[in-house]
Design a protein around this motif. Structure first.
Motif, PDB file in Angstrom:
ATOM      1  N   SER A   1      -1.821   6.915  -0.023  1.00  0.00           N
ATOM      2  CA  SER A   1      -1.589   6.613  -1.600  1.00  0.00           C
ATOM      3  C   SER A   1      -2.415   5.364  -1.895  1.00  0.00           C
ATOM      4  N   CYS A   2      -2.891   4.641  -1.022  1.00  0.00           N
ATOM      5  CA  CYS A   2      -3.749   3.458  -1.306  1.00  0.00           C
ATOM      6  C   CYS A   2      -5.053   3.843  -1.615  1.00  0.00           C
ATOM      7  N   VAL A   3      -5.497   3.406  -2.872  1.00  0.00           N
ATOM      8  CA  VAL A   3      -6.893   4.051  -3.390  1.00  0.00           C
ATOM      9  C   VAL A   3      -7.956   2.618  -2.980  1.00  0.00           C
ATOM     10  N   HIS A   4      -7.567   1.830  -2.501  1.00  0.00           N
ATOM     11  CA  HIS A   4      -8.023   0.527  -2.218  1.00  0.00           C
ATOM     12  C   HIS A   4      -9.055  -0.100  -3.313  1.00  0.00           C
ATOM     13  N   CYS A   5      -8.283  -0.299  -4.300  1.00  0.00           N
ATOM     14  CA  CYS A   5      -8.741  -0.669  -5.564  1.00  0.00           C
ATOM     15  C   CYS A   5      -8.712  -2.227  -5.624  1.00  0.00           C
ATOM     16  N   GLY A   6      -7.888  -2.918  -4.553  1.00  0.00           N
ATOM     17  CA  GLY A   6      -8.019  -4.269  -4.253  1.00  0.00           C
ATOM     18  C   GLY A   6      -6.983  -5.267  -5.524  1.00  0.00           C
ATOM     19  N   PHE A   7      -6.591  -4.353  -6.544  1.00  0.00           N
ATOM     20  CA  PHE A   7      -5.574  -5.186  -7.490  1.00  0.00           C
ATOM     21  C   PHE A   7      -4.611  -6.008  -6.978  1.00  0.00           C
ATOM     22  N   CYS A   8      -3.886  -5.320  -5.607  1.00  0.00           N
ATOM     23  CA  CYS A   8      -2.921  -6.212  -5.073  1.00  0.00           C
ATOM     24  C   CYS A   8      -3.387  -7.682  -4.462  1.00  0.00           C
TER      25      CYS A   8
ATOM     26  N   ARG B   1      -4.637  -5.423   1.013  1.00  0.00           N
ATOM     27  CA  ARG B   1      -5.268  -4.312   1.106  1.00  0.00           C
ATOM     28  C   ARG B   1      -6.001  -4.417   2.606  1.00  0.00           C
TER      29      ARG B   1
ATOM     30  N   ILE C   1      -3.116  -3.522   4.973  1.00  0.00           N
ATOM     31  CA  ILE C   1      -3.123  -2.001   4.925  1.00  0.00           C
ATOM     32  C   ILE C   1      -4.056  -1.520   5.844  1.00  0.00           C
TER      33      ILE C   1
ATOM     34  N   CYS D   1       0.699  -3.032  -7.377  1.00  0.00           N
ATOM     35  CA  CYS D   1       0.180  -1.827  -6.990  1.00  0.00           C
ATOM     36  C   CYS D   1       0.274  -0.533  -8.019  1.00  0.00           C
ATOM     37  N   PRO D   2      -0.851  -0.133  -8.899  1.00  0.00           N
ATOM     38  CA  PRO D   2      -0.589   1.030  -9.816  1.00  0.00           C
ATOM     39  C   PRO D   2      -0.143   2.122  -9.161  1.00  0.00           C
ATOM     40  N   SER D   3      -0.809   2.151  -7.919  1.00  0.00           N
ATOM     41  CA  SER D   3      -0.579   3.522  -7.142  1.00  0.00           C
ATOM     42  C   SER D   3       0.801   3.734  -6.480  1.00  0.00           C
TER      43      SER D   3
ATOM     44  N   VAL E   1       1.948   2.247  -3.819  1.00  0.00           N
ATOM     45  CA  VAL E   1       1.932   1.809  -2.345  1.00  0.00           C
ATOM     46  C   VAL E   1       3.214   1.310  -1.867  1.00  0.00           C
TER      47      VAL E   1
HETATM   48  S1  SF4 Z   1      -3.004  -2.184  -5.600  1.00  0.00           S
HETATM   49 FE1  SF4 Z   1      -2.212  -0.434  -4.277  1.00  0.00          FE
HETATM   50  S2  SF4 Z   1      -3.822   1.213  -4.332  1.00  0.00           S
HETATM   51 FE2  SF4 Z   1      -4.718  -0.844  -4.870  1.00  0.00          FE
HETATM   52  S3  SF4 Z   1      -5.445  -1.726  -2.897  1.00  0.00           S
HETATM   53 FE3  SF4 Z   1      -3.433  -2.510  -3.152  1.00  0.00          FE
HETATM   54  S4  SF4 Z   1      -2.046  -1.262  -2.202  1.00  0.00           S
HETATM   55 FE4  SF4 Z   1      -4.149  -0.087  -2.591  1.00  0.00          FE
END
Ligand code: SF4
Ligand SMILES: Cc1cc2nc3c(=O)[nH]c(=O)nc-3n(C[C@H](O)[C@H](O)[C@H](O)COP(=O)(O)OP(=O)(O)OC[C@H]3O[C@@H](n4cnc5c(N)ncnc54)[C@H](O)[C@@H]3O)c2cc1C
Ligand code: SF4
Lengths: 401, 352, 497
Positions: free
Chosen positions: A24-31, A49, A52, A85-87, A89
């Motif tokens: 479910s992590c899309v590797h966007c880096g928001f977190c 990230r 993870i 995390c918008p996704s 995770v």
């Molecule tokens: S915000 Fe969520 S989806 Fe994006 S990198 Fe972090 S854990 Fe992954």
């Protein structure tokens, strides 16, 4: 994210869970933006990230070494990343799994093991920690400043009200809180008393969070089962809720059902307990607060504990309660960042922890408050050691009339 | 008008390469005075003209380099649009190519953007006589380096501009000019205070105790701003701004070298003797002075700006000298686009 | 030109150890990562489908250290890939096997705020949003707001010329910066631009902005700040048809209104996002438009009325105006979180960044729907409609064999469509590694050669992020698109990357 878990874990329940979280992590880096350790250290490996990714790597079969363990240890488990995390995770859960696997594969040095064991053998036990602390408090005056800072002064508790009410709730005593700040629960009892609720206590113990976070899962389950057993008669007798006055413990209680889901003897009971668990703020927000007339003269800086805002997702509730009661709250920048207490983290990662504490106190002090209020015993004692104004549980402000 | 005109130009550049002679690119010759002395065989872009594409709802116009600026301005005006950077033309002969190559912008520049900000794409001939397209006709494009913007203000030293796509904007519904009587320091301070808050200011000029400002926007917006800013409304606003832009204002008729000095808007009144006119909320200062270039530049350097000798004087060092490393990059870029040095050589800096 | 990315004679592992040791003399030992375990999380940026282990990762925290690292790499012919927050979506910060990843993440301080001049000097690792937060008390803000603004760095923004939700009116990164300090490939510290509105000489600021780390390492940025609009209101309009929503965008602009922001989300995006933010989006709509109007209150009221009329003519089904600032923020926060929120409905997505003329929005969106059916892959649309900057997200599952390849084929078809209608393959995310082959379609060999010449003007040895952004002619020849003549594009069937 693409995954390819190794055989050793692929077909286990944990493996399946970890896989679904990883994917479910899309590797966007928001977190990374709201992760306290990434903000301090600026290394991908010290952000969610990266962690993870480290965990993914281990679960995909690369044997971890010291680096992975170090960066996972540096995680505060504050779960700020989950809020961001918008996704969706579930980082906390993945971390639990990851830490466990890493610890099994890497092990720890003798010293590290000993320290962790020591913490686990003292802190969760009221009858061990309490006397030790009191001993410390007696000798506080003679202590070197460093130790003195870590030893909170003794706080007297107001008497527990003894009125009978129709409505009854049960409060978790837990482990360190009764020793450090016995007033919190008695203040809670006084506030609820005014609202027509009787608060009862039992001979429960540590909620289990401490062991869980130090990767002693079986030990944690022992604590949990013990509490379930202690509370069950009261639940059958119809207590309305299980009140938690430490948000860190609250998160754990709400997880009981999940943690014991595979234990046939306990699964149902634990689930029931989790369902009944309420942070004290959740109780107050549904009651008629007009019955309370606290002394609202003090300007308050509210420190929202991670367990409250990220764990329980109760952001803004306490602030709303305090404001509606007439308190004036000062603005606190970067309120989403951890204060560095994080259970035993302050002991195990003192450098990062004290930097976070310093930053947090600066942020809390920026609005020149008279008092700092919090909602978790860990944060309370951590901040208290260096704060220039008193640090209290917010319920004590409400109780004070 | 035919696309052959482009081929002719390409052939001309190629020939120049073969013959190793320099070309002097010419549009309407309205900015001949600007920069270092033009030299080389004149080659006119005028025949390569015409609007290629204009879609008002896209806010984009594409025209050939030799197109008259006036033509473009009147076509967009029909659709209540404008070239928002208000390029000075310095004469009706001015072409789009020359306008973009000189990169000059008018009174609205600090509030909406400069020529480079509105340039979306170009078709150009480099110094090897190659026909190249960069950027595009859409609002955003980050494919490859932003060569289009690099060419803006390059004084024809990097390429012949064949076609240019510009972003246009709707003409404001209402414009109004206000006048204030103030000392220069006061005027500077006031303008900076205004700039701290949102306001529909779209031009300013200051000269001899009088500050003019122009407000642009909706009727209500301009009215509200006027109520807040005060000042006295004047009727000849359009002419005033046109005169400033085109340097027809009487300030510019004084004799002596004219300097264009670009500084941070909060820079204090310049410590250089001479006659001054200020624009751009203080960020652009025109100065007519006989003070030696070196002295002017030393003063301006301290303020973090740069000084161009705009008209008159010794054109040899018209543009502010560059830091060594930056100069080196200029030489490298010149070589990258025009290895033989056939395009307007030396128009900007010696050897560039 | 000396050989770039020199072929080391010795085995990679021993080079790695040697380079790491050497770099430890320049930066703190723990700021050089060289064990595979620690390198792995650096193997990709926001585009995790493309991965490569770097030689080493170095995390300096002072400019002199960056210079030292550059000098060392220059001397030893080691490529450098700069990295900000690693949120890029085109593989710009994708490592190179024999190259160093130079992370600027530790450079995260705001150095100076000049309220009167409305500028701020910041280090390259400062997050985009952190700039606006740092100046909020002065009622100023930094205008470009990429959806990733919470995390992406200003250095990365400059390197990509990042756009955002409010770029239609307030411009891209290139319009909102004044000055850069860069470290050149050979370790010089050079100032580009100035504190004034323009600078002498060529517009180097423009050429560096969007240069994807190929021309210099950005170590300091002076940004322009804008006063916060007195009033900003956002309208959310629902449509029962995506083409109608697309056309409404053109209609608004045609009415002479330049909204502060004009964004669009289709149904799948709305649903995924609503699940995260609970903003109250209309989850039944085929598409929603978010249209923000800002300025002086009276003016905003006027504009809202005009926009309402246009939306009515364009056939909206529902309309809601954010009631207060909190709700306005919520509407936008949902939009900003939309990409990762899509992670809730699919394990992987592939984000496209084509920009097209606005008039083609409706038809291109329809065509994308057709293509989506043809390829059997779901496509979610959430994008900067006002700029004509599409972001179709192709949903796929990296664990299903062949899914990524199919996705890439579909992506290529969509990009081809963008070029056909007069657009470009990338509006704001950059070419990076991902769109490198499409560059062969958009540019001919002469143009590509000119790009290479620009590169060599800054970096003769081709050590800075080599092989990204601009394909070699050789690569294009292999890609088989070089014979395509510009203007009259006749595409060969684009194959997978
Ligand atoms: S915000 Fe969520 S989806 Fe994006 S990198 Fe972090 S854990 Fe992954
Ligand atoms: C969910 C999501 C939404 C997004 N939305 C938008 C959007 O709305 N608009 C938009 O424009 N982009 C968007 N992006 C893309 C991305 O956030 C931007 O490209 C951003 O500018 C990258 O910044 P970064 O710090 O993460 O850079 P990185 O990804 O680390 O690097 C990007 C490129 O810049 C180079 N670079 C980085 N720092 C430097 C430096 N200091 N000096 C030289 N080169 C450097 C790298 O080499 C690389 O080529 C989005 C990304 C995600 C994941
Ligand atoms: S739990 Fe806290 S410290 Fe750990 S990765 Fe998440 S945000 Fe960072």
């Amino acid at each position: 994210m693409q995954t390819n878990l190794a055989d050793f874990i692929r077909h286990t329940a944990e493996g399946a869970e970890a896989d679904s979280i990883l994917r479910s992590c899309v590797h966007c880096g928001f977190c990374t933006a709201t992760c306290p350790t990434y903000q301090l250290l600026g290394d991908e490996l010290d952000g969610p990230r990266g962690r993870i990714y480290l965990i993914k790597q281990v679960l995909e079969g690369t044997p971890p070494a010291h680096a992975t363990q170090l960066h996972l240890d540096r995680c505060l488990t504050c779960r700020s990343c989950e809020t961001t995390c918008p996704s969706g995770v579930r980082f906390g859960r993945l971390l639990d799994i990851g830490r466990h696997v890493v610890e099994t594969q890497v092990g720890r040095t003798v010293v590290d093991r000993a320290l962790r064991k020591l913490l686990r053998t003292i802190l969760p036990y009221r009858n061990r920690f309490g006397p030790l602390l009191r001993c410390g408090q007696v000798f506080r005056g003679m202590m070197p400043p460093v130790l003195k800072k870590m030893t909170p002064p003794r706080v007297a508790a107001a008497p527990w009200p003894d009125n009978r009410h129709q409505r009854e709730m049960l409060v978790l005593n837990g482990c360190v809180q009764p020793a450090i700040a016995p007033n919190i629960n008695s203040d809670t009892a006084r506030v609820l008393d005014r609202l027509g609720i009787r608060l009862i206590t039992t001979n429960d113990g540590c909620c289990g969070a401490l062991s869980q976070h130090l990767n002693a899962r079986e030990e944690a389950l022992k604590f949990i089962r013990r509490n379930v057993d202690t509370w069950w008669p009261h639940i059958e007798a119809g207590v309305e809720a299980i009140v938690s006055t430490a948000s860190g413990c609250g998160v754990m209680l709400k997880d009981y059902g999940y943690l014991l889901r595979e234990d046939p003897g306990y699964a149902d009971k634990a689930a029931k307990i989790s369902a009944l668990t309420r942070d004290i703020s959740e109780i107050l927000e549904t009651e008629d607060l007009k019955k309370l007339r606290p002394n609202t003269k003090l300007r308050v800086a509210f420190q929202s504990p991670c367990s409250l805002q990220h764990g329980l997702r109760l952001t803004g509730r306490v602030e709303r309660i305090l404001t509606s009661l007439g308190f004036s709250l000062v603005a606190v920048p970067d309120a989403h960042l951890c204060c560095g207490s994080a259970g035993t983290y302050s002991i195990l990662n003192p450098t990062i922890s004290s930097q976070l504490k310093k930053n947090k106190l600066e942020a809390l002090g920026s609005g020149a408050p008279d008092v700092i209020a919090t909602a978790n015993i860990g944060c309370l004692s951590h901040l208290q050691s260096e704060a220039s104004v008193p640090v209290v549980h917010w319920i004590s402000l409400v109780a004070d009339s | 008008m035919s696309s052959d005109s482009a081929q002719d130009l390409i052939a001309a550049v190629k020939r120049a390469c073969d013959r190793k002679v320099a070309l002097c690119l010419q549009g309407g010759n309205t900015k001949d005075f600007y920069g270092r002395e033009p030299c080389g065989e004149p080659i006119s872009i005028l025949s390569h003209s015409g609007i290629v594409d204009y879609a008002p709802t896209e806010l984009v116009i594409t025209a050939r380099g030799g197109t008259r600026l006036t033509e473009i301005e009147s076509v967009v005006a029909e659709h209540k649009q404008m070239l928002a950077f208000e390029p000075p033309s310095f004469g009706s002969e001015a072409t789009l190519g020359g306008t973009i190559a000189s990169g000059l912008s008018g009174p609205r520049r600090p509030y909406v953007g400069a020529a480079r900000d509105f340039t979306l794409g170009i078709r150009m001939i480099n110094g090897r006589g190659e026909d190249l397209k960069f950027g595009g006709k859409v609002m955003k494009n980050v494919a490859g380096y932003d060569v289009s913007r690099l060419l803006v203000g390059s004084m024809g030293t990097l390429g012949v501009l064949l076609e240019i796509s510009l972003k246009v904007l709707p003409v404001p519904k209402v414009e109004q000019t206000l006048m204030f009587e103030l000392e220069q320091d006061q005027a500077l301070a006031l303008q900076n205070d205004w700039a701290r808050k949102p306001s529909p200011i779209s031009a300013t000029s200051y000269r001899e105790g009088v500050l003019h400002i122009r407000l642009s926007g909706s009727e209500k917006g301009v009215k509200a701003a006027r109520a807040r800013l005060g000042g006295e409304k004047i009727d000849h606003g359009r002419k005033h701004w046109h005169d400033i832009k085109e340097q027809r204002h009487k300030f510019f008729s004084q004799s002596g070298p004219l300097w264009r000095i670009s500084v941070p808007p909060t820079a204090p009144t310049l410590n250089i003797p001479g006659s001054a006119l200020l624009e751009w909320s203080g960020a652009l200062r025109w100065l007519i002075t006989d003070t030696p270039a070196q002295k002017i530049r030393a003063e301006v350097d301290k303020l973090g700006g740069h000084a161009v000798l705009f008209r008159g004087g010794d054109r040899e060092n018209a543009f502010h000298p560059l830091a060594t490393a930056v100069h080196k990059l200029h030489e490298n870029l010149k070589k990258a686009f025009d290895p033989m040095g056939v395009l307007n050589p030396g128009r900007m800096y010696e050897g560039i | 030109m000396s050989t770039p990315a020199s072929q080391f004679k010795e085995p990679l592992e021993s080079v790695r150890a040697r380079v790491a040791d050497d770099l430890r003399a320049v930066v703190a030992a723990e700021s050089v990562l060289s064990d595979i375990e620690s390198l792995r999380p650096y193997e990709c940026d926001g585009l995790s489908a493309y991965r490569k282990l770097p030689l080493v990762v170095v995390l300096p925290d002072r400019i002199e250290q960056v210079q030292e690292v550059a000098r060392y790499c220059f001397k030893n012919d080691i490529p450098i890939v700069a990295r900000g927050a690693g949120t890029g979506l085109s593989g710009g910060a994708l490592p190179i096997e024999n190259g160093v990843i130079l992370s600027l993440a530790k450079f995260n301080r705001v150095l100076k705020i000049d309220a009167q001049n409305r500028t701020a000097v910041v280090q390259p690792g400062v997050r985009n949003l952190a700039i606006s937060e740092a100046v909020a008390h002065l009622d100023l803000y930094y205008a470009p707001d990429p959806s990733s603004q919470i995390a992406c760095t200003i250095g990365g923004n400059v390197a990509e010329n990042a756009g955002g939700l409010h770029c239609l009116k307030y411009g891209l990164t290139v319009h909102n910066i004044l000055k850069l300090k860069i470290v050149t490939v050979d370790g010089d510290l050079v100032t580009i631009g100035s504190d004034a509105l323009d600078s002498p000489g060529y517009d180097l600021l423009s050429i560096l902005t969007g240069s994807e780390g190929l021309l210099g390492i950005i170590v300091e940025v002076t940004v322009k700040l804008l006063p916060k609009p007195e009033c900003a209101r956002v309208i959310m309009a629902s449509f029962d048809d995506i083409e109608k929503a697309g056309n409404a965008v053109g209609n608004i602009i045609a009415a002479g209104i330049i909204p502060g922001g004009l964004e669009m989300m289709d149904n799948a995006a709305i649903r995924a996002t609503e699940d995260f933010v609970h903003a109250g989006y209309d989850v039944e709509a085929a598409a929603i438009l978010l249209c923000e109007l800002d300025g002086i209150p009276d003016e905003v009221e006027d504009d809202i009325e005009s926009v309402k009329v246009v939306l009515a003519q364009s056939g909206y089904t529902q309309m809601q105006i954010a009631e207060n600032e909190a709700q306005r923020q919520l509407f936008w926060s949902g939009r900003k979180a939309a990409f990762p929120a899509v992670g809730r409905i699919s394990p992987d997505y592939y984000c496209i960044d084509g920009t097209i003329p606005r008039r083609a929005l409706g038809s291109v969106l329809n065509k994308i729907t057709e293509l989506s059916k043809e390829y059997g892959l779901r496509v979610v649309n959430v994008f900067h409609a006002g700029d004509g900057n599409l972001h179709p997200l192709i949903l796929y599952d990296g664990n299903v064999e062949g899914d990524l390849e199919k996705t890439e084929l579909l992506a290529a078809r969509i990009l081809q469509l963008c070029i056909e209608v007069g657009g470009t393959i990338t509006g704001e995310h950059g070419v990076g590694m991902e769109k490198i082959d499409q560059m062969c379609v958009q540019f001919d060999s002469l143009e590509l050669t000119q790009f290479h010449a620009v590169k060599e003007a800054f970096d003769e040895k081709r050590l800075l992020n080599p092989d990204k952004a601009v394909p070699t002619l050789h690569r294009c020849a292999e890609f088989g698109a070089m014979h395509v003549h510009k203007g009259q594009l006749k595409f060969p069937e684009i194959e997978r990357f």
